[in-house]
Structures are given as structure tokens and as C-alpha cells.
Design an enzyme around this catalytic site. Sequence first.
Site, PDB file in Angstrom:
ATOM      1  N   LEU A  65       9.512  66.017  19.277  1.00  0.00           N
ATOM      2  CA  LEU A  65       9.407  66.300  20.703  1.00  0.00           C
ATOM      3  C   LEU A  65       7.966  66.141  21.192  1.00  0.00           C
ATOM      4  O   LEU A  65       7.025  66.113  20.391  1.00  0.00           O
ATOM      5  CB  LEU A  65       9.907  67.727  20.966  1.00  0.00           C
ATOM      6  CG  LEU A  65      11.376  67.957  20.591  1.00  0.00           C
ATOM      7  CD1 LEU A  65      11.741  69.429  20.717  1.00  0.00           C
ATOM      8  CD2 LEU A  65      12.296  67.101  21.457  1.00  0.00           C
ATOM      9  N   PRO A  66       7.771  66.051  22.521  1.00  0.00           N
ATOM     10  CA  PRO A  66       6.430  65.750  23.027  1.00  0.00           C
ATOM     11  C   PRO A  66       5.361  66.802  22.685  1.00  0.00           C
ATOM     12  O   PRO A  66       4.256  66.443  22.275  1.00  0.00           O
ATOM     13  CB  PRO A  66       6.629  65.671  24.547  1.00  0.00           C
ATOM     14  CG  PRO A  66       8.082  65.348  24.727  1.00  0.00           C
ATOM     15  CD  PRO A  66       8.784  66.023  23.578  1.00  0.00           C
ATOM     16  N   THR A  96       3.807  66.597  17.056  1.00  0.00           N
ATOM     17  CA  THR A  96       2.417  67.036  16.914  1.00  0.00           C
ATOM     18  C   THR A  96       2.207  68.201  17.875  1.00  0.00           C
ATOM     19  O   THR A  96       2.280  68.019  19.096  1.00  0.00           O
ATOM     20  CB  THR A  96       1.438  65.897  17.268  1.00  0.00           C
ATOM     21  OG1 THR A  96       1.700  64.793  16.407  1.00  0.00           O
ATOM     22  CG2 THR A  96      -0.004  66.344  17.101  1.00  0.00           C
ATOM     23  N   LYS A 171      -3.262  66.965  10.555  1.00  0.00           N
ATOM     24  CA  LYS A 171      -3.044  65.896  11.536  1.00  0.00           C
ATOM     25  C   LYS A 171      -4.134  65.925  12.616  1.00  0.00           C
ATOM     26  O   LYS A 171      -4.679  64.893  13.010  1.00  0.00           O
ATOM     27  CB  LYS A 171      -1.653  66.093  12.154  1.00  0.00           C
ATOM     28  CG  LYS A 171      -1.392  65.402  13.467  1.00  0.00           C
ATOM     29  CD  LYS A 171      -0.953  63.978  13.285  1.00  0.00           C
ATOM     30  CE  LYS A 171      -0.857  63.279  14.647  1.00  0.00           C
ATOM     31  NZ  LYS A 171      -0.617  61.874  14.548  1.00  0.00           N
ATOM     32  N   LYS A 246      -4.229  64.346  24.193  1.00  0.00           N
ATOM     33  CA  LYS A 246      -3.442  65.527  23.789  1.00  0.00           C
ATOM     34  C   LYS A 246      -3.932  66.038  22.428  1.00  0.00           C
ATOM     35  O   LYS A 246      -4.171  67.236  22.250  1.00  0.00           O
ATOM     36  CB  LYS A 246      -1.965  65.143  23.708  1.00  0.00           C
ATOM     37  CG  LYS A 246      -1.073  66.221  23.120  1.00  0.00           C
ATOM     38  CD  LYS A 246       0.280  65.677  22.674  1.00  0.00           C
ATOM     39  CE  LYS A 246       0.914  66.607  21.666  1.00  0.00           C
ATOM     40  NZ  LYS A 246       2.123  66.073  21.046  1.00  0.00           N
TER      41      LYS A 246
HETATM   42  P1  NAD Z   1       8.368  60.314  23.628  1.00  0.00           P
HETATM   43  O1  NAD Z   1       8.005  60.936  24.921  1.00  0.00           O
HETATM   44  O2  NAD Z   1       8.588  58.831  23.554  1.00  0.00           O
HETATM   45  O3  NAD Z   1       9.705  61.004  23.039  1.00  0.00           O
HETATM   46  C1  NAD Z   1      10.007  62.353  23.158  1.00  0.00           C
HETATM   47  C2  NAD Z   1      11.504  62.458  23.399  1.00  0.00           C
HETATM   48  O4  NAD Z   1      11.885  63.828  23.385  1.00  0.00           O
HETATM   49  C3  NAD Z   1      11.936  61.894  24.741  1.00  0.00           C
HETATM   50  O5  NAD Z   1      12.951  60.912  24.547  1.00  0.00           O
HETATM   51  C4  NAD Z   1      12.478  63.119  25.494  1.00  0.00           C
HETATM   52  O6  NAD Z   1      13.572  62.817  26.352  1.00  0.00           O
HETATM   53  C5  NAD Z   1      12.902  64.001  24.351  1.00  0.00           C
HETATM   54  N1  NAD Z   1      12.990  65.420  24.666  1.00  0.00           N
HETATM   55  C6  NAD Z   1      12.093  66.226  25.264  1.00  0.00           C
HETATM   56  N2  NAD Z   1      12.545  67.496  25.309  1.00  0.00           N
HETATM   57  C7  NAD Z   1      13.760  67.495  24.704  1.00  0.00           C
HETATM   58  C8  NAD Z   1      14.727  68.490  24.431  1.00  0.00           C
HETATM   59  N3  NAD Z   1      14.535  69.772  24.784  1.00  0.00           N
HETATM   60  N4  NAD Z   1      15.871  68.126  23.819  1.00  0.00           N
HETATM   61  C9  NAD Z   1      16.079  66.850  23.450  1.00  0.00           C
HETATM   62  N5  NAD Z   1      15.210  65.850  23.685  1.00  0.00           N
HETATM   63  C10 NAD Z   1      14.061  66.178  24.303  1.00  0.00           C
HETATM   64  O7  NAD Z   1       7.237  60.756  22.597  1.00  0.00           O
HETATM   65  P2  NAD Z   1       6.891  60.074  21.175  1.00  0.00           P
HETATM   66  O8  NAD Z   1       5.863  59.016  21.358  1.00  0.00           O
HETATM   67  O9  NAD Z   1       8.158  59.787  20.471  1.00  0.00           O
HETATM   68  O10 NAD Z   1       6.129  61.300  20.472  1.00  0.00           O
HETATM   69  C11 NAD Z   1       6.832  62.386  19.903  1.00  0.00           C
HETATM   70  C12 NAD Z   1       5.838  63.241  19.134  1.00  0.00           C
HETATM   71  O11 NAD Z   1       5.226  62.439  18.115  1.00  0.00           O
HETATM   72  C13 NAD Z   1       4.691  63.806  19.988  1.00  0.00           C
HETATM   73  O12 NAD Z   1       4.439  65.125  19.570  1.00  0.00           O
HETATM   74  C14 NAD Z   1       3.526  62.865  19.674  1.00  0.00           C
HETATM   75  O13 NAD Z   1       2.272  63.509  19.832  1.00  0.00           O
HETATM   76  C15 NAD Z   1       3.802  62.532  18.218  1.00  0.00           C
HETATM   77  N6  NAD Z   1       3.248  61.252  17.762  1.00  0.00           N
HETATM   78  C16 NAD Z   1       3.363  60.129  18.526  1.00  0.00           C
HETATM   79  C17 NAD Z   1       2.834  58.926  18.069  1.00  0.00           C
HETATM   80  C18 NAD Z   1       2.967  57.659  18.885  1.00  0.00           C
HETATM   81  O14 NAD Z   1       2.298  56.660  18.558  1.00  0.00           O
HETATM   82  N7  NAD Z   1       3.801  57.617  19.912  1.00  0.00           N
HETATM   83  C19 NAD Z   1       2.189  58.870  16.822  1.00  0.00           C
HETATM   84  C20 NAD Z   1       2.122  60.029  16.037  1.00  0.00           C
HETATM   85  C21 NAD Z   1       2.655  61.222  16.511  1.00  0.00           C
END
Ligand code: NAD
Length: 295
Positions: A65-66, A96, A171, A246
Amino acid sequence: MQTVAFIGLGNMGGPMAANLLRAGIKVRAFDLSPEALNALVAQGAYPAGSAQDAVRGVDVVISMLPAGRHVESLYLGNDGLFSRLSPGTLVIDCSTIAAHTARHVATEAGKAGLRMLDAPVSGGTAGAAAGTLTFMVGGESESLEAARPLLSAMGKNIFHAGMAGAGQTAKICNNMLLGILMAGTAEALALGVGNGLDPAVLSDIMSKSSGRNWALELYNPWPGVMDNTPASRGYSGGFMSELMLKDLGLAEETALNSHAATPLGSLARNLYELHVKSGCGKEDFSGIVKQFRKE
Ligand code: NAD
């Protein structure tokens, strides 16, 4: 066969869950976004109507999740999943989030008789798609061993950083260093170019001198110095500046909570704040070089 509930199917969670399906694992999936859910259902996942529906009868729950507030609202409180899971269920949060939030959630999981791991990842969307993520895991060794086959289906390197929250701390230390290195590399390149040097020649010199680092050698922020980097395709793709911001904010929060001095991390956070405010939040984090370039 193990059934996994996967909650959060965004840029990272979607391809991670797809790798579980490819490994023959049954996945009950849920995302607030119907598009994200449908994309995984097309690859063989069972579509759940809610997070509560997704966890019905499963052995393992994985969330991606975000931010911390999403994780807390998913698991805690009267409607939270912890009140619905059978004792012994393994819960792996890959989002994260702040280490203190991860510890709080893990404590609540323990009270409900659940096994909980924080397992944030490094490797970005490309690593998520290729199944080559690095997992930094916090929690009990026994829980990690139970999770290992699933993590191996999504990643290449799995590190046990320590007890609950330790994965998040590792991390955030890594990403704070990455933010500092990227900003420093951008600053040095801009100084050289501003004084008449060719960015490729300067990069070559520094890569073979004491300034060498990952951002310079593998992810060069100057356009045209390297093929296949976000800098050479208008800072598209890669790791968004707003996500770096973030993570630098989480590092600062961690430093405040532990009375640690992180002056370079704070400076990097401020630079990324300016960068995001200048409209570059969705661009790759190597675009920070724009803050230093004389156009
Ligand atoms: P994203 O915004 O693409 O995906 C998050 C998903 O969670 C969305 O599809 C959203 O609809 C869903 N969501 C939110 N609340 C919800 C709930 N209550 N129930 C069900 N679904 C819900 O974000 P992302 O890029 O996939 O990142 C996710 C996590 O991974 C974050 O914490 C980010 O910091 C971490 N991260 C991201 C990257 C990257 O390159 N994108 C790399 C490493 C770590």
C-alpha cells in the site's frame, strides 16, 4: 496449496502478485481500483469484493500500500483485518512505511495471535516485474522462514534485518543514502558542465576516481551520458521523485524519533521538496539535476 490474499495491486503490488500466480500460488486479490484488480484477475487471480472478502480462508496476507495510514486502516480497528484473521495467519506488509508504525502494527498482530513481518522492497517496478526484488525483512526468524518461498517467487535477495520494524529501518537508511548520492552526483556534474566539461567525460573520470558511486555509474542523472537511464528518456519511468521525497521524509521522522542527526538526509529531503514543488514529482528522482543545471 497455500492461498494468499494480496491487497494493493498498484505499480509494485500488481507485478508482485502476478509473479505469485506464475509460481502456481492461488491469489485472492483486492484493490480499491477496479482497473488494478481486473489486470490481475486477467492473469488468474480470484477477484475479492473487499479486503475482508480477500482474506477469507487464506493462510497468508500480503499488502503493498502507499503509506503507513493505509496499512493501519487496513489492519487495525474494529473493521480491520486483524480482527478477522485466524490465529497463526502470516501477515507480510511490503509497503514502505515508518519503522515505528510497522512496530505498532506488529504489536497489534501479536496480540491477535498472528505472525507479522515488515518486508519493504528495493528494485522498483522493473524488479517487481522481473521477480528480482530485494526484501528487507523485520520480524521473527520462524515467520521469515515460513514466508521465504513466497518472497523467493517475487525477489532475488532476502535479508533478515532484525526484529519488527528493522526491515523498514534498513530500507529508509538505504534510500536516504541513495537520495544524498543522487543529489551530490547531480551537483558535481552540474559544476563540471557549468565550467566547460563534457558530462560523459567527467562521469568517466569520477567513475574511476574516489567519487564513484551507484548513481553516477549505473543511473547517471545527466541526459545522454548513458543509454537506458530515465535521464536519457526525459526522466520518465524509474523511481518517482515524490516517492523519494516520501522516503526521505520517513528517514527524517526516524531520525527525530531516535534523536539522530541526519543533516545530509534533511538537506536531500529539502532539495526533493523543492523539486517536487517545481512540478517534477512524477518524474524519475535523477531529475533532481534540473535543480542544479544552468539552462
Ligand atoms: P501505487 O500507488 O501504484 O499502488 C498502491 C495501490 O494500493 C493502488 O492501486 C491503490 O488503489 C491501492 N490501495 C490503497 N489503499 C488501499 C486499500 N485500503 N485497499 C486496497 N487497495 C488499496 O504505489 P506503488 O508504486 O505500487 O507503491 C506501493 C508501496 O511500495 C509504497 O509504499 C512505495 O513507497 C513502495 N515502493 C515503491 C517503489 C516504486 O518504484 N514504485 C519501489 C519500492 C517501494
